[in-house]
Design an enzyme around this catalytic site. Structure first.
Site, short mmCIF file in Angstrom:
data_model
loop_
_atom_site.label_atom_id
_atom_site.label_comp_id
_atom_site.label_asym_id
_atom_site.label_seq_id
_atom_site.Cartn_x
_atom_site.Cartn_y
_atom_site.Cartn_z
N ARG A 73 0.84 -1.19 0.00
CA ARG A 73 0.00 0.00 0.00
C ARG A 73 0.88 1.25 0.00
O ARG A 73 1.92 1.29 0.64
CB ARG A 73 -0.92 0.02 1.23
N TYR A 201 -1.78 -3.44 -6.66
CA TYR A 201 -1.54 -4.11 -5.38
C TYR A 201 -2.80 -4.15 -4.50
O TYR A 201 -3.51 -3.15 -4.38
CB TYR A 201 -0.40 -3.43 -4.60
N GLY A 202 -2.99 -5.26 -3.82
CA GLY A 202 -4.09 -5.55 -2.89
C GLY A 202 -4.87 -4.35 -2.39
O GLY A 202 -5.88 -3.97 -2.96
N GLY A 203 -4.41 -3.79 -1.28
CA GLY A 203 -5.15 -2.72 -0.62
C GLY A 203 -5.35 -1.49 -1.49
O GLY A 203 -6.25 -0.69 -1.24
N LYS A 210 -9.77 -2.46 1.95
CA LYS A 210 -9.45 -1.32 2.81
C LYS A 210 -10.25 -0.09 2.43
O LYS A 210 -10.70 0.68 3.28
CB LYS A 210 -7.95 -1.03 2.78
N HIS A 230 -10.28 -2.79 11.74
CA HIS A 230 -9.18 -3.60 11.20
C HIS A 230 -8.92 -4.74 12.18
O HIS A 230 -7.91 -4.74 12.89
CB HIS A 230 -7.95 -2.71 11.02
N SER A 252 -1.08 -3.74 10.32
CA SER A 252 -0.72 -4.60 9.20
C SER A 252 0.53 -5.42 9.52
O SER A 252 1.51 -4.88 10.04
CB SER A 252 -0.46 -3.74 7.96
N CYS A 254 1.02 -7.66 11.76
CA CYS A 254 1.31 -7.81 13.19
C CYS A 254 0.59 -9.01 13.80
O CYS A 254 0.46 -9.11 15.03
CB CYS A 254 0.96 -6.54 13.94
N THR A 257 -3.90 -12.62 10.93
CA THR A 257 -4.20 -13.88 10.24
C THR A 257 -3.74 -15.06 11.09
O THR A 257 -4.45 -16.06 11.23
CB THR A 257 -3.52 -13.92 8.86
N ASP A 279 -9.06 -10.02 9.03
CA ASP A 279 -8.56 -8.66 8.74
C ASP A 279 -9.56 -7.55 9.05
O ASP A 279 -9.16 -6.48 9.46
CB ASP A 279 -8.14 -8.57 7.26
N ARG A 371 2.10 -12.09 -0.82
CA ARG A 371 0.77 -12.39 -0.26
C ARG A 371 0.15 -13.63 -0.90
O ARG A 371 0.46 -13.98 -2.05
CB ARG A 371 -0.17 -11.21 -0.54
N ARG A 402 3.35 -4.53 17.47
CA ARG A 402 4.73 -5.00 17.52
C ARG A 402 5.52 -4.06 18.40
O ARG A 402 5.79 -2.92 18.01
CB ARG A 402 5.32 -4.89 16.11
P1 GTP Z 1 -2.13 -7.89 7.39
O1 GTP Z 1 -2.67 -8.90 6.44
O2 GTP Z 1 -1.06 -7.04 6.78
O3 GTP Z 1 -3.20 -7.04 8.01
O4 GTP Z 1 -1.31 -8.68 8.53
P2 GTP Z 1 -1.73 -9.57 9.80
O5 GTP Z 1 -2.00 -8.68 10.97
O6 GTP Z 1 -2.78 -10.53 9.42
O7 GTP Z 1 -0.36 -10.34 10.14
P3 GTP Z 1 0.03 -11.89 9.97
O8 GTP Z 1 -0.77 -12.80 10.85
O9 GTP Z 1 0.04 -12.21 8.53
O10 GTP Z 1 1.53 -11.90 10.52
C1 GTP Z 1 2.54 -11.10 9.97
C2 GTP Z 1 3.89 -11.63 10.34
O11 GTP Z 1 4.02 -11.72 11.76
C3 GTP Z 1 4.15 -13.02 9.80
O12 GTP Z 1 5.47 -13.10 9.30
C4 GTP Z 1 3.99 -13.91 11.00
O13 GTP Z 1 4.78 -15.08 10.92
C5 GTP Z 1 4.41 -13.01 12.16
N1 GTP Z 1 3.67 -13.38 13.41
C6 GTP Z 1 2.34 -13.57 13.52
N2 GTP Z 1 2.00 -13.96 14.78
C7 GTP Z 1 3.15 -14.02 15.48
C8 GTP Z 1 3.46 -14.37 16.84
O14 GTP Z 1 2.60 -14.70 17.66
N3 GTP Z 1 4.77 -14.30 17.20
C9 GTP Z 1 5.75 -13.92 16.32
N4 GTP Z 1 7.01 -13.88 16.76
N5 GTP Z 1 5.50 -13.61 15.02
C10 GTP Z 1 4.21 -13.64 14.61
C1 SPV Z 2 -2.85 -4.61 5.32
O1 SPV Z 2 -1.89 -3.98 4.83
O2 SPV Z 2 -3.31 -4.35 6.46
C2 SPV Z 2 -3.45 -5.72 4.57
C3 SPV Z 2 -3.04 -5.92 3.19
O3 SPV Z 2 -4.33 -6.39 5.09
S1 SPV Z 2 -3.86 -4.79 2.14
O4 SPV Z 2 -5.12 -5.39 1.70
O5 SPV Z 2 -3.01 -4.56 1.00
O6 SPV Z 2 -4.13 -3.57 2.82
MN MN Z 3 -4.73 -5.78 7.17
#
Ligand code: GTP
Ligand code: SPV
Ligand code: MN
Length: 601
Positions: A73, A201-203, A210, A230, A252, A254, A257, A279, A371, A402
């Site tokens: 984004r 790109y996605g978002g 978004k 979010h 994002s 953090c 998922t 999300d 992604r 984070r």
């Molecule tokens: P968006 O799709 O951008 O909104 O991201 P998200 O909040 O869904 O984050 P996602 O679950 O994809 O995690 C992002 C990164 O953080 C990945 O590389 C994960 O492996 C890492 N991660 C997720 N949960 C943990 C955790 O509990 N501990 C650690 N150390 N890393 C984590």
């Molecule tokens: C984020 O960045 O929080 C995402 C990916 O979930 S996007 O859909 O590109 O915003």
């Molecule tokens: Mn997101």
């Protein structure tokens, strides 16, 4: 075209208007059928927009390589166009609506010449739900069409929901020339429209996500008395058979998922986890005085790096089929690979840009923001409530970010107002999900800084109002899986083990679970979090739960500066919460009796 007669008059009028401007070679109304999907995939393979992965090993999987400068984004090119800049607030880039139209119209003029224009009707929310909104995206990208197909309930189902109404979000997208110099993602909340050009790109390009389900939806939520957030939505069945639902707002990349697809550790017998959303959550007061949530999406657009059998088996298993991968590496056998995969680095591969790669090349094979795009139905942990038009009742809301230092693993807000304050003062180290420097601490209130479609101070006020609108608001917690030790290692194992923290949270919701009052909130006692079968020492636990008031002095003064950005618009209850926190910290550092004593000498 057969479906053309079915589309509402308002849709046809808008499509005619946009095709007169963009002048495509052909116009295709998407119906969402399997035949249509197969045809568009064939066209993508012919044009190179998709690369077929090994269909024996990864059935239904394809690789998309984006333009190298179009991988995340672009928040600096994202605008909210309201009548006044105050309505958009300091959290948004602003342009007067007329200026935006004047600037973007020449970019759209003839932009689709020689291309096919696709008309993609979609629902955000389950069919037949009072939560659900209709959008129509016009796009000249087949990749966007296929992604929207995975991410939303798309095609005839949306036209049926719309009926003869003209109440739909007009989402206009063109790849343009993909140049960041001519890229804009522009929102018109007062006209229920989004215009996006110059990015695939996605978002930036899947406009239901978004743009519509957060920026515009937050605007409508404020007017209509609900919240667009979010947030992930997770169902937890305890060993006694009771279902609980939590939502979590994390910025994002953090961990949403991952938490949404959590697999209970073997030592926590009897627990089950069910994914409702990863999300976005739309939350509304229910007739029972609780807050209810639906996931408006129908698929997952998830971060690939770090996804493995070890960390997120549900996601890893899910993306073995019917998945579009964007910007991962390609192994010689036609399977994808990325940093953090269970398999070791391949001796040779093509990197995310298609260049030869070896482990010695010293660069990432997959883009850090690569992604997967996968329909929710592929997820083994998908909740049976996923399509429930009423959504699920929420017991607890988590704010996570984070933070390597200062912020404990978990703590509980004293009440809704304090919880709103915890959300409003959230900050996180930046990630690769947006362009810009990674690892820089920035404010990201409720993980919505890039996604709130109006003045964030008014959004805080709306949060306070929503807490008062329900008799039994969810309890609010702050979590941080990312605290590091002096060697820079994560202290907490995270992933599935996060269920241990959720267990304590659910205990607190039921009036159980041990906690101590601290200046910042209620923190678990050292033994309150179940560590049976877990290799985390008491000493590490102490570190994870440590609240050092001296460390918080700096944070508290930063919060003051942050609220000052909004001037008088910052709600008084949040200023009061801030004053109370300052006082508690001050008292913790220098107990009042000591200070009195000092004064006396
Ligand atoms: P968006 O799709 O951008 O909104 O991201 P998200 O909040 O869904 O984050 P996602 O679950 O994809 O995690 C992002 C990164 O953080 C990945 O590389 C994960 O492996 C890492 N991660 C997720 N949960 C943990 C955790 O509990 N501990 C650690 N150390 N890393 C984590
Ligand atoms: C984020 O960045 O929080 C995402 C990916 O979930 S996007 O859909 O590109 O915003
Ligand atoms: Mn997101």
């Amino acid at each position: 075209m057969a479906t053309r007669t079915i589309a509402a008059t308002a849709v046809r009028h808008w499509v005619d208007e946009i095709s007169a401007l963009t002048r495509p070679e052909a116009v295709v109304y998407c119906d969402g059928s399997e035949a249509e999907k197969a045809r568009i995939i064939r066209e993508c393979l012919a044009s190179g927009e998709l690369i077929e992965l090994n269909q024996q090993k990864r059935p239904g999987c394809y690789l998309h390589r984006s333009a190298p400068h179009d991988v995340a984004r672009t928040e600096h090119l994202t605008f909210v166009c309201t009548d006044t800049p105050e309505e958009a607030g300091p959290n948004n880039n602003w342009m007067p609506p007329a200026d935006a139209v004047a600037r973007l119209t020449p970019l759209f003029d003839g932009a689709m010449q020689g291309r096919t224009m696709f008309v993609v009707p979609f629902l955000m929310g389950p069919a037949g739900s009072r939560f659900t909104k209709v959008g129509v995206e016009i796009t000249d990208s087949r990749y966007v069409v296929l992604s929207m197909r995975a991410m939303t309930r798309m095609g005839q189902i949306a036209l049926d929901h719309l009926g003869g109404s003209d109440d739909f979000t007009r989402c206009l997208h063109s790849l343009g020339d993909l140049s960041p110099d001519r890229r804009f993602i522009v929102h018109f909340p007062q006209n229920n429209a989004v215009w996006s050009i110059g990015s695939g790109y996605g978002g930036n390009a899947l406009l239901g996500k978004k743009c519509m389900a957060l920026r515009l939806a937050s605007w409508f939520g404020r007017q209509e008395g609900w919240l667009a957030e979010h947030m992930l939505i997770l169902g937890l069945r305890d060993p006694g058979g009771r279902m609980h639902y939590i939502t979590g707002a994390f910025p994002s990349a953090c961990g949403k998922t991952n938490l949404a697809m959590l697999v209970p550790p073997a030592s926590m017998k009897g627990w089950e986890a069910w994914t409702v959303g990863d999300d976005i959550a739309w939350l509304r007061p229910g007739a029972d005085g609780r807050l209810w949530a639906v996931n408006p999406e129908a698929g997952f657009f998830g971060v690939v790096p770090g996804t493995s059998r070890a960390t997120n088996p549900n996601a890893f298993e899910m993306i073995q089929r019917n998945t579009i991968y964007t910007n991962v590496a390609l192994r010689p056998d036609g399977t994808p690979w990325w940093e953090g995969h269970d398999d070791p680095p391949p001796p040779t591969a093509e990197d995310w840009r298609g260049r030869p790669w070896t482990p010695q090349s010293g660069e990432k094979a997959a883009h850090p923001n690569s992604r997967f795009t996968t329909p929710a139905t592929e997820c083994a942990s998908l909740s049976p409530e996923f399509d429930n038009p009423d959504g699920v009742p929420i017991d607890a809301i988590l704010f996570g970010a984070r933070r390597q230092r200062r912020v404990p693993l978990v703590f509980e807000a004293f009440n809704w107002r304090h919880g709103t304050f915890l959300g409003a003062t959230l900050s996180s180290e930046t990630t690769a999900a947006a362009t810009g420097k990674v690892g820089v601490l920035r404010r990201d209130p409720m993980a919505m800084w890039p996604f709130c479609g109006y003045n964030m101070a008014d959004y805080f006020a709306h949060w306070l109002k929503m807490g008062a609108a329900v008799n039994a608001p969810p309890k609010i917690f702050r979590v941080n899986w990312f605290r590091t030790n002096e060697r820079g290692r994560f202290i907490w194992p995270g992933f599935g083990e996060n269920l241990r923290v959720l267990k304590w949270i659910l205990e607190r919701c039921e009036g159980r679970g041990a906690a101590v009052d601290t200046s910042i909130g209620m923190v678990p006692t050292i033994d309150a979090i179940d560590r049976e079968g877990l290799d985390v020492s008491g000493e590490d636990m102490r570190l994870l739960l440590k609240v050092d008031p001296a460390e918080w002095v700096e944070a508290v003064s930063g919060q003051d500066d942050f609220f000052a950005m909004f001037g008088d618009r910052t709600p008084k209850p949040l200023r009061d919460e801030h004053a109370m926190l300052s006082k508690r910290i001050e008292d913790a550092i220098t107990p009042p009796d000591l200070r009195d004593h000092d004064l006396g000498t």
